[in-house]
Design a protein around this motif. Structure first.
Motif, mmCIF file in Angstrom:
data_model
loop_
_atom_site.group_PDB
_atom_site.id
_atom_site.type_symbol
_atom_site.label_atom_id
_atom_site.label_comp_id
_atom_site.label_asym_id
_atom_site.label_seq_id
_atom_site.Cartn_x
_atom_site.Cartn_y
_atom_site.Cartn_z
ATOM 1 N N ALA A 136 0.809 -1.225 0.000
ATOM 2 C CA ALA A 136 0.000 0.000 0.000
ATOM 3 C C ALA A 136 0.835 1.264 0.000
ATOM 4 O O ALA A 136 0.355 2.335 -0.379
ATOM 5 N N GLY A 137 2.084 1.171 0.449
ATOM 6 C CA GLY A 137 2.947 2.347 0.501
ATOM 7 C C GLY A 137 4.394 1.941 0.390
ATOM 8 O O GLY A 137 4.780 0.815 0.756
ATOM 9 N N ARG A 138 5.224 2.877 -0.117
ATOM 10 C CA ARG A 138 6.648 2.598 -0.271
ATOM 11 C C ARG A 138 7.435 3.896 -0.141
ATOM 12 O O ARG A 138 6.902 4.995 -0.276
ATOM 13 N N HIS A 139 8.720 3.737 0.109
ATOM 14 C CA HIS A 139 9.606 4.892 0.207
ATOM 15 C C HIS A 139 9.802 5.524 -1.169
ATOM 16 O O HIS A 139 9.730 4.865 -2.203
ATOM 17 N N TYR A 140 10.093 6.810 -1.143
ATOM 18 C CA TYR A 140 10.359 7.557 -2.369
ATOM 19 C C TYR A 140 11.372 8.640 -2.013
ATOM 20 O O TYR A 140 11.275 9.219 -0.928
ATOM 21 N N PRO A 141 12.367 8.959 -2.812
ATOM 22 C CA PRO A 141 12.710 8.405 -4.130
ATOM 23 C C PRO A 141 13.590 7.177 -4.010
ATOM 24 O O PRO A 141 13.226 6.263 -3.267
ATOM 25 N N GLY A 142 14.775 7.154 -4.673
ATOM 26 C CA GLY A 142 15.513 5.915 -4.860
ATOM 27 C C GLY A 142 16.577 5.598 -3.841
ATOM 28 O O GLY A 142 17.174 4.526 -3.894
#
Length: 336
Positions: free
Chosen positions: A315-321
């Motif tokens: 449902a969610g993730r870190h951003y950016p790389g």
């Protein structure tokens, strides 16, 4: 006996709009702020009030965090597109709550580093951010029956598009919040578990017994046509659900998700370059590889792996790389 609120000084914010008269009023929340480039200056936070007769009040906000833009775009649009004769009740629109942060493209205020959504109930004699929180706490929230606060991931997170409500002790209130969340009709609907709910606008509204709905509609520090479309449709749906605006709700199929425990959150124990193995909205089972974090200071080292603690949807993730130790790698929500 004098109440705590009675002992507090008057908030210095002065609205330039009418709250009790019928009509459409565009103006500002004028917050005096003396600074180097303007000794008697003020921060001018845009606000619109639309009132037509008796009926419920909806308080609609965006820009609680200044680098989240779906709310400001949807609400600036709404402020000039509603006709008075389609409204029964009152709508208070504040597209950018933490206006200094919004103007600076930052999550927090450049003036005092204040995170507005961790500052409630605020203080009338505190920092700029504390004064804004206090004005919402003691002036705007008490007026409202329905509260919608539109969030997205900002510069450091990305989410599937969902509307959210929380588990509450008052189950009647929770049911009303859930019905409003379903009316918003985002592609996903979430029973949200916060990492830390202390000082949140959400908590302040819920403790007053308000019908409260929040969202996460994408991220990355910008918008998409899809995410803005979800926000604009959802705002109007909620106003129709509340009986404030005439019309028929435009609903889509919404997947109901839950966050039943802390194991929904995966936190990075390392700093480096992140490589995801699953895209947002992807199905995972317990033990599945979610991401690897590579040491970006030297070659020849195997990456550290992060795996799902439960079955569910990414449902969610870190951003950016790149990622820091302590950042959230991923959020895995359970299907209901």
């Amino acid at each position: 006996m004098t109440s705590v609120s009675g002992m507090l000084r008057r908030n210095p914010i002065v609205p330039t709009v009418e709250f009790e008269k019928d009509g459409i009023f565009h103006g500002h929340l004028k917050l005096p702020y003396s600074r180097d480039d303007s000794a008697w200056g003020s921060i001018m936070i845009p606000i619109t009030v639309i009132k037509n007769g008796e009926g419920p009040t909806a308080l609609l906000t965006g820009g609680n965090h200044g680098d989240e833009y779906e709310g400001p775009v949807a609400l600036f649009n709404l402020s000039h597109s509603l006709d008075l004769d389609e409204v029964s009740g009152r709508i208070i629109i504040v597209p950018a709550m933490n206006y200094p942060a919004f103007r600076s493209n930052r999550r927090t205020s450049p003036i005092d580093n204040g995170n507005l959504n961790r500052t409630f109930p605020g203080r009338p004699d505190g920092t700029v951010t504390e004064k804004i929180a206090d004005f919402f706490q003691r002036t705007l929230l008490p007026m409202a029956d329905y509260v919608l606060d539109i969030h997205s991931g900002g510069k450091t997170l990305d989410f599937i598009p969902f509307a959210a409500t929380h588990l509450l002790e008052d189950k009647d209130q929770q049911a009303r919040c859930k019905a409003a969340m379903e009316a918003f009709s985002a592609p996903y609907s979430m029973l949200l578990l916060e990492i830390d709910a202390v000082g949140m606008y959400d908590t302040a509204a819920e403790e007053m017994g308000k019908v409260f709905v929040s969202t996460e509609l994408g991220g990355g520090g910008s918008t998409t046509a899809k995410s803005v479309g979800i926000a604009k449709r959802g705002v109007r749906n909620l106003l129709i659900h509340a009986g404030i605006v005439e019309g028929v709700e435009e609903r889509c199929e919404s997947v109901l998700l839950d966050m039943p425990g802390e194991d929904c959150y995966i936190t990075s124990g390392s700093t480096g370059l992140i490589e995801y193995s699953v895209d947002l909205g992807g199905e995972v089972v317990k033990g599945d590889l979610i991401a690897r974090v590579h040491d970006y200071e030297r070659t020849g080292r195997a990456p550290i792996e992060y795996r799902a603690f439960r079955d569910g949807v990414l449902a969610g993730r870190h951003y950016p790389g790149t990622i820091q130790m302590g950042d959230v790698v991923a959020v895995v929500a359970a299907r209901v």
